[in-house]
Design an enzyme around this catalytic site. Structure first.
Site, PDB file in Angstrom:
ATOM      1  CB  CYS A  88     -43.928 -57.126-111.955  1.00 53.91           C
ATOM      2  SG  CYS A  88     -42.253 -57.316-112.600  1.00 53.91           S
ATOM      3  CG  HIS A 179     -43.624 -52.809-110.795  1.00 51.54           C
ATOM      4  ND1 HIS A 179     -43.814 -53.742-109.803  1.00 51.54           N
ATOM      5  CD2 HIS A 179     -42.558 -53.226-111.506  1.00 51.54           C
ATOM      6  CE1 HIS A 179     -42.897 -54.677-109.894  1.00 51.54           C
ATOM      7  NE2 HIS A 179     -42.121 -54.395-110.914  1.00 51.54           N
ATOM      8  CD  GLU A 181     -46.733 -52.520-108.034  1.00 47.06           C
ATOM      9  OE1 GLU A 181     -47.434 -52.413-109.071  1.00 47.06           O
ATOM     10  OE2 GLU A 181     -45.857 -53.401-107.906  1.00 47.06           O
TER      11      GLU A 181
END
Ligand code: GLN
Length: 203
Positions: A88, A179, A181
């Site tokens: 991102c 994302h 994560e």
């Protein structure tokens, strides 16, 4: 288990703890000896075997990376082949051109991006993506996500949404508009950061 590796998470701003957790999960799942370090100052990047560049706010991240002298260390590491996962805002910072003077990009990914391009229509959305290199779809979370609107000849597009690139690979760098994560699925961390290290260890 292979020998120990140090993986650095650029930690000047953004989703740092989520990347640390994702890397630790991936390390545990693959029985790898990995030390994760958070990078806030110069001098750490050269000792890292792989790097994560988190999402967050690209103007802030790029400003701090240059102010701390970390930016040129990342550029040198990528030139030396160090694997990087940029997500991102990390993709925006890593790109060649963010089409925004407030972002001083690193130019380690030969792509031009449009900040918040999806965000003009919708702030965030989720999608199941086919990603080259993964056997099953990846559930991707997009938050004020950038769009890749131009890639250089050496860049592989590894996932798209409505025909637009949302995950790309340029040499040792994998960069995503979304994302990875923020979900429990660590396959992109493995793909970007662990698979190249395994190859290196076996070479
Ligand atoms: N749009 C943000 C930026 O330009 C990135 C958003 C994110 O990382 N979630 O920095």
């Amino acid at each position: 288990m292979t020998g120990g590796h140090r993986i650095g998470v650029v930690a000047v701003q953004g989703n740092v703890s989520e990347h640390v957790a994702g890397i630790e999960r991936a390390a545990a799942a693959t029985d790898r000896d990995v030390e994760v370090v958070e990078i806030r100052e110069s001098g750490v990047v050269p000792d890292c075997d792989a790097l994560a560049l988190p999402g967050g706010e690209s103007t802030t991240i790029s400003r701090l990376l240059h102010a701390e002298g970390i930016a040129e260390e990342i550029v040198a590491s990528v030139a030396a082949g160090t694997p990087v996962l940029a997500t991102c805002a990390g993709l925006i910072v890593a790109s060649r051109d963010a089409r925004d003077d407030r972002v001083d990009t690193l130019g380690v990914v030969d792509a031009a991006v449009d900040r918040n391009a999806f965000g003009r229509q919708v702030d965030s959305f989720e999608a199941d993506l086919d990603v080259e290199g993964l056997d099953d779809p990846f559930h991707a979370v997009f938050i004020r996500a950038p769009v890749v609107d131009e890639v250089g000849p050496g860049v592989d597009v590894i996932a798209t949404v409505e025909g637009r690139p949302v995950a790309i690979r340029d040499g040792p760098v994998v960069a995503t508009s979304f994302h990875p994560e923020l979900t429990a699925d660590d396959r992109l961390h493995r793909l970007a950061l662990f698979d190249p290290l395994r190859t290196g260890a076996e070479a």
